[in-house]
Design a protein around this motif. Structure first.
Motif, PDB file in Angstrom:
ATOM      1  N   ILE A   1      31.555  43.204  22.721  1.00 27.51           N
ATOM      2  CA  ILE A   1      31.844  42.523  23.706  1.00 27.51           C
ATOM      3  C   ILE A   1      33.375  42.103  23.683  1.00 27.51           C
ATOM      4  O   ILE A   1      34.248  42.118  24.580  1.00 27.51           O
ATOM      5  CB  ILE A   1      31.601  41.562  24.408  1.00 27.51           C
ATOM      6  N   ILE A   2      33.835  41.580  22.353  1.00 29.57           N
ATOM      7  CA  ILE A   2      35.478  41.196  22.305  1.00 29.57           C
ATOM      8  C   ILE A   2      36.214  42.970  21.671  1.00 29.57           C
ATOM      9  O   ILE A   2      36.722  42.458  22.551  1.00 29.57           O
ATOM     10  CB  ILE A   2      35.429  40.390  20.526  1.00 29.57           C
ATOM     11  N   GLY A   3      35.217  43.819  21.208  1.00 31.84           N
ATOM     12  CA  GLY A   3      36.050  44.988  21.097  1.00 31.84           C
ATOM     13  C   GLY A   3      36.136  45.743  22.526  1.00 31.84           C
ATOM     14  O   GLY A   3      36.799  46.823  22.865  1.00 31.84           O
ATOM     15  N   SER A   4      35.594  45.589  23.560  1.00 33.85           N
ATOM     16  CA  SER A   4      35.032  46.020  24.944  1.00 33.85           C
ATOM     17  C   SER A   4      36.117  45.462  25.547  1.00 33.85           C
ATOM     18  O   SER A   4      36.160  46.072  27.244  1.00 33.85           O
ATOM     19  CB  SER A   4      34.202  45.858  25.680  1.00 33.85           C
ATOM     20  N   LEU A   5      36.928  44.267  25.462  1.00 33.48           N
ATOM     21  CA  LEU A   5      37.867  43.545  26.699  1.00 33.48           C
ATOM     22  C   LEU A   5      39.042  44.289  26.471  1.00 33.48           C
ATOM     23  O   LEU A   5      39.406  45.190  25.928  1.00 33.48           O
ATOM     24  CB  LEU A   5      38.548  42.270  25.971  1.00 33.48           C
ATOM     25  N   ASP A   6      39.710  44.370  28.112  1.00 34.56           N
ATOM     26  CA  ASP A   6      40.884  45.683  28.143  1.00 34.56           C
ATOM     27  C   ASP A   6      42.372  44.348  27.513  1.00 34.56           C
ATOM     28  O   ASP A   6      41.813  42.882  26.646  1.00 34.56           O
ATOM     29  CB  ASP A   6      41.467  45.053  29.380  1.00 34.56           C
ATOM     30  N   ASP A   7      43.117  44.570  27.533  1.00 37.23           N
ATOM     31  CA  ASP A   7      44.767  44.103  26.382  1.00 37.23           C
ATOM     32  C   ASP A   7      44.902  42.696  27.162  1.00 37.23           C
ATOM     33  O   ASP A   7      44.961  41.587  26.727  1.00 37.23           O
ATOM     34  CB  ASP A   7      45.597  44.674  26.957  1.00 37.23           C
ATOM     35  N   ASP A   8      44.163  42.225  28.746  1.00 35.84           N
ATOM     36  CA  ASP A   8      44.680  40.999  29.255  1.00 35.84           C
ATOM     37  C   ASP A   8      43.180  39.794  29.611  1.00 35.84           C
ATOM     38  O   ASP A   8      43.591  39.477  29.967  1.00 35.84           O
ATOM     39  CB  ASP A   8      44.682  41.423  30.720  1.00 35.84           C
ATOM     40  N   GLY A   9      42.352  40.590  28.867  1.00 33.18           N
ATOM     41  CA  GLY A   9      41.028  39.854  28.131  1.00 33.18           C
ATOM     42  C   GLY A   9      39.829  39.902  29.584  1.00 33.18           C
ATOM     43  O   GLY A   9      39.292  39.249  29.269  1.00 33.18           O
ATOM     44  N   TYR A  10      39.833  40.527  30.057  1.00 34.55           N
ATOM     45  CA  TYR A  10      39.103  40.965  30.434  1.00 34.55           C
ATOM     46  C   TYR A  10      38.296  42.129  30.687  1.00 34.55           C
ATOM     47  O   TYR A  10      38.143  42.982  29.571  1.00 34.55           O
ATOM     48  CB  TYR A  10      39.928  41.821  32.188  1.00 34.55           C
ATOM     49  N   LEU A  11      36.780  41.968  30.892  1.00 34.53           N
ATOM     50  CA  LEU A  11      35.969  42.682  31.202  1.00 34.53           C
ATOM     51  C   LEU A  11      36.094  43.974  31.847  1.00 34.53           C
ATOM     52  O   LEU A  11      34.581  43.199  32.710  1.00 34.53           O
ATOM     53  CB  LEU A  11      34.345  42.284  30.495  1.00 34.53           C
ATOM     54  N   ARG A  12      35.936  44.316  32.310  1.00 34.22           N
ATOM     55  CA  ARG A  12      35.863  45.337  33.380  1.00 34.22           C
ATOM     56  C   ARG A  12      34.670  46.856  33.478  1.00 34.22           C
ATOM     57  O   ARG A  12      34.469  47.936  33.162  1.00 34.22           O
ATOM     58  CB  ARG A  12      37.126  46.407  33.617  1.00 34.22           C
ATOM     59  N   ARG A  13      33.976  46.838  32.643  1.00 34.68           N
ATOM     60  CA  ARG A  13      32.756  46.872  32.085  1.00 34.68           C
ATOM     61  C   ARG A  13      31.360  45.911  33.028  1.00 34.68           C
ATOM     62  O   ARG A  13      31.339  44.677  32.592  1.00 34.68           O
ATOM     63  CB  ARG A  13      31.855  47.352  30.882  1.00 34.68           C
ATOM     64  N   ASP A  14      30.923  46.797  33.484  1.00 38.53           N
ATOM     65  CA  ASP A  14      29.229  46.473  34.263  1.00 38.53           C
ATOM     66  C   ASP A  14      28.225  45.992  32.550  1.00 38.53           C
ATOM     67  O   ASP A  14      28.731  46.690  31.576  1.00 38.53           O
ATOM     68  CB  ASP A  14      28.971  47.056  35.306  1.00 38.53           C
TER      69      ASP A  14
ATOM     70  N   LEU B   1      39.045  38.341  38.470  1.00 38.69           N
ATOM     71  CA  LEU B   1      40.605  37.024  38.460  1.00 38.69           C
ATOM     72  C   LEU B   1      39.722  35.948  38.872  1.00 38.69           C
ATOM     73  O   LEU B   1      39.906  34.895  38.694  1.00 38.69           O
ATOM     74  CB  LEU B   1      41.148  37.520  40.094  1.00 38.69           C
ATOM     75  N   ARG B   2      38.923  35.950  40.446  1.00 37.65           N
ATOM     76  CA  ARG B   2      37.962  34.427  40.200  1.00 37.65           C
ATOM     77  C   ARG B   2      37.267  34.021  39.139  1.00 37.65           C
ATOM     78  O   ARG B   2      37.696  32.980  38.947  1.00 37.65           O
ATOM     79  CB  ARG B   2      37.068  34.997  41.992  1.00 37.65           C
ATOM     80  N   GLU B   3      36.423  35.171  38.423  1.00 31.55           N
ATOM     81  CA  GLU B   3      35.871  34.720  37.701  1.00 31.55           C
ATOM     82  C   GLU B   3      36.445  34.226  36.378  1.00 31.55           C
ATOM     83  O   GLU B   3      36.697  32.469  36.086  1.00 31.55           O
ATOM     84  CB  GLU B   3      34.963  35.260  36.951  1.00 31.55           C
ATOM     85  N   CYS B   4      37.805  34.678  36.487  1.00 32.21           N
ATOM     86  CA  CYS B   4      39.098  33.800  36.030  1.00 32.21           C
ATOM     87  C   CYS B   4      39.321  32.621  35.401  1.00 32.21           C
ATOM     88  O   CYS B   4      39.327  31.969  34.659  1.00 32.21           O
ATOM     89  CB  CYS B   4      39.899  34.919  35.031  1.00 32.21           C
ATOM     90  N   LEU B   5      39.751  32.367  36.791  1.00 27.82           N
ATOM     91  CA  LEU B   5      40.609  31.009  37.329  1.00 27.82           C
ATOM     92  C   LEU B   5      39.323  29.544  37.508  1.00 27.82           C
ATOM     93  O   LEU B   5      39.715  28.944  36.998  1.00 27.82           O
ATOM     94  CB  LEU B   5      41.031  31.427  38.371  1.00 27.82           C
ATOM     95  N   LEU B   6      37.602  30.240  37.646  1.00 30.16           N
ATOM     96  CA  LEU B   6      36.940  29.101  37.763  1.00 30.16           C
ATOM     97  C   LEU B   6      36.637  28.620  36.389  1.00 30.16           C
ATOM     98  O   LEU B   6      36.692  27.769  36.136  1.00 30.16           O
ATOM     99  CB  LEU B   6      36.016  30.278  38.499  1.00 30.16           C
ATOM    100  N   ILE B   7      37.306  30.246  35.169  1.00 31.90           N
ATOM    101  CA  ILE B   7      36.523  29.723  33.760  1.00 31.90           C
ATOM    102  C   ILE B   7      37.621  28.180  33.475  1.00 31.90           C
ATOM    103  O   ILE B   7      37.459  27.358  32.552  1.00 31.90           O
ATOM    104  CB  ILE B   7      36.274  30.829  33.113  1.00 31.90           C
ATOM    105  N   GLN B   8      38.529  28.649  33.907  1.00 29.88           N
ATOM    106  CA  GLN B   8      39.785  27.680  33.347  1.00 29.88           C
ATOM    107  C   GLN B   8      40.030  26.640  33.732  1.00 29.88           C
ATOM    108  O   GLN B   8      39.934  25.106  33.677  1.00 29.88           O
ATOM    109  CB  GLN B   8      41.348  28.504  33.285  1.00 29.88           C
TER     110      GLN B   8
ATOM    111  N   ASN C   1      46.390  31.010  33.880  1.00 23.45           N
ATOM    112  CA  ASN C   1      47.207  31.796  33.603  1.00 23.45           C
ATOM    113  C   ASN C   1      46.126  33.115  33.410  1.00 23.45           C
ATOM    114  O   ASN C   1      45.008  33.275  33.468  1.00 23.45           O
ATOM    115  CB  ASN C   1      47.163  31.987  32.083  1.00 23.45           C
ATOM    116  N   PRO C   2      45.983  33.889  34.713  1.00 23.57           N
ATOM    117  CA  PRO C   2      45.936  35.359  35.999  1.00 23.57           C
ATOM    118  C   PRO C   2      45.414  35.771  34.681  1.00 23.57           C
ATOM    119  O   PRO C   2      44.405  37.216  34.656  1.00 23.57           O
ATOM    120  CB  PRO C   2      46.730  35.736  36.647  1.00 23.57           C
ATOM    121  N   SER C   3      46.405  36.262  32.946  1.00 26.57           N
ATOM    122  CA  SER C   3      45.869  37.061  32.147  1.00 26.57           C
ATOM    123  C   SER C   3      45.962  36.990  30.995  1.00 26.57           C
ATOM    124  O   SER C   3      47.015  36.346  29.913  1.00 26.57           O
ATOM    125  CB  SER C   3      46.984  37.565  32.656  1.00 26.57           C
ATOM    126  N   PRO C   4      44.494  36.352  29.944  1.00 34.12           N
ATOM    127  CA  PRO C   4      44.637  35.144  29.311  1.00 34.12           C
ATOM    128  C   PRO C   4      44.686  36.308  27.949  1.00 34.12           C
ATOM    129  O   PRO C   4      45.141  35.826  26.656  1.00 34.12           O
ATOM    130  CB  PRO C   4      43.096  34.876  28.876  1.00 34.12           C
TER     131      PRO C   4
END
Length: 482
Positions: free
Chosen positions: A138-151, A192-199, A253-256
């Motif tokens: 999963i870590i290797g599948s993250l984008d540079d901005d820290g998001y997981l854009r794979r289902d 983005l919604r999940e990113c902000l909620l996690i924080q 931070n919207p791009s962790p």
């Protein structure tokens, strides 16, 4: 059946010489790529020497007067010339780089440091080998901005086919929640919604944090579209409470992924400039740092071998002589191409500096004149494609910052007095107007047109919309604040 006709036809076709091909390739390379290429050439071609000889005379620039050399017989003297020739045989030392040493620099990958940090945090978790493999994937599948854009289903399939690991969607979801607990907060979010909620979930539960979680959980679309009245009405929040919510969200931070270790981030953005421009005593002084690119010449040992006399009829000797000749030819083209690259880059950069002289004196962006590739091509006499190759991926260090050469090129528009002004100047004026506007009642595109017109810039509404997009300025509705 159609008749078959024969005929002669003359065609003119331009062929590039080996020297031209070499020069074109070298011109395109920024200095770091050129350093690597020179090292590869030195390893591949034993004829080229980068070690200065003791007691040698002042080195001369390489000069190739003939593109093609005609061989007569098997005499090496005939093919390569003797010491009695007007031009010394292969005294091809290139004096085309300065003597300054390259300052040490390191380039780190932000992606690599980000991944390493997460893998390190994973190592502290008490997980089974199976769980650790899933989390690592999963870590290797993250984008540079820290998001997981794979289902989740795609990750399950990839784990099976690429890693040979059988996992259920529930197991992948469970490990994703583990990754989402890592620092920086918000990593592993799918939107983005999940990113902000996690924080927010990781923050101390104050009333403003609780309200922010409610806004993002229940009214995200209204929040995204700045429909503040609807949010206050639906969640029964006062204006002050909503202001506190917006302040909490603004701190997130919207791009962790870009947050880990700023020192790595700075290093990754570091570039090695191809040019340096100093301003001393009212004079602009241009230099081209040599860095680690050595001065090259034909190795003296091979030059002497080729001057010893005729080749015997022995096939092995002929093959050896042919090999050396081929390597010397290749070395000649490469050394001359380096010299031509130097001259081309320097001529182009001097033309740019002359054209934008006022800007380079103080770095005032409003002094940038409209300039396109054709302008510099006409000054230098080079083809537009050559100027494009010079400009691409090249940087200059000035007394007010480091810039890509592309930065100095922009189209022009007329102002109210009929004078041509740079589009960059107009963009700067647009940005200043947006920054100074009342955020409770931001300027519409029509009002921005009127404001720029009052400043003397004639622009259409569609041009404003285009420049807003280029400057990443949202529409007036999305810029509105409480």
């Amino acid at each position: 059946m159609a008749a078959i006709k024969q005929g002669l036809e003359q065609k003119m076709q331009q062929k590039l010489s080996p020297l031209q091909i070499q020069t074109i390739k070298l011109i395109e390379m920024p200095v770091q790529a050129l350093e690597q290429h020179v090292r590869e050439v030195l390893n591949d071609n034993p004829v080229i020497d980068d070690t200065p000889q003791k007691g040698e005379d002042e080195p001369r620039d390489v000069s190739i007067s003939e593109v093609e050399e005609k061989e007569q017989g098997t005499s090496m003297e005939d093919s390569y010339g003797s010491q009695d020739d007007d031009i010394p045989a292969y005294n091809l030392h290139v004096n085309n780089w300065g003597k300054d040493e390259r300052p040490e620099y390191n380039t780190f990958s932000v992606k690599q440091s980000f991944t390493q940090s997460l893998q390190e945090q994973l190592g502290y978790r008490n997980l089974t080998e199976h769980q650790r493999t899933i989390a690592s994937f999963i870590i290797g599948s993250l984008d540079d901005d820290g998001y997981l854009r794979r289902d989740i289903e795609s990750l399950v399939d990839d784990l099976a086919f690429r890693a040979g690991v059988e996992a259920t969607p529930e197991e992948v979801e469970q490990m994703l929640r583990v990754v989402q607990e890592f620092e920086p907060s918000g990593v592993g979010a799918r939107d983005l919604r999940e990113c902000l909620l996690i924080q927010l979930e990781n923050k101390k539960r104050t009333p403003s944090v609780e309200n922010a979680i409610r806004v993002l959980s229940e009214q995200f679309d209204a929040f995204k579209n700045r429909h503040f009245t609807k949010i206050m009405s639906r969640l029964h929040l006062s204006t002050d409470e909503l202001k506190a919510v917006m302040e909490e969200i603004r701190r997130l931070n919207p791009s962790p992924g870009g947050q880990i270790d700023d020192s790595y981030n700075d290093q990754a953005q570091q570039v090695v400039p191809d040019f340096r421009l100093d301003y001393e005593n009212g004079q602009l002084l241009l230099s081209m740092p040599r860095f680690s690119i050595p001065e090259l010449r034909i190795n003296q040992k091979y030059s002497e071998i080729m001057e010893t006399g005729r080749v015997s009829e022995n096939k092995a000797d002929k093959d050896a002589a042919s090999f050396v000749k081929q390597k010397i030819d290749s070395a000649k083209w490469f050394i001359e191409a380096l010299r031509q690259r130097q001259n081309t880059l320097e001529s182009t950069m001097r033309a740019i500096i002359d054209y934008q002289h006022d800007y380079f004196v103080d770095g005032d962006e409003s002094s940038l004149r409209p300039m396109v590739l054709k302008d510099i091509a006409e000054i230098t006499g080079f083809d537009i494609s050559t100027i494009s190759r010079v400009v691409n991926s090249k940087w200059i260090e000035t007394h007010f910052g480091i810039f890509p050469l592309k930065y100095f090129f922009s189209e022009g528009l007329e102002n109210s007095e009929g004078e041509e002004v740079s589009t960059r100047e107009i963009k700067k004026a647009l940005r200043e107007m947006v920054d100074a506007e009342d955020k409770r009642n931001p300027l519409t595109d029509d009002e921005l047109v009127e404001g720029l017109s009052a400043k003397g810039y004639k622009v259409a509404r569609r041009t404003i919309a285009k420049y807003r997009a280029l400057l990443d300025i949202p529409t007036a509705r999305l810029r509105r604040e409480l």
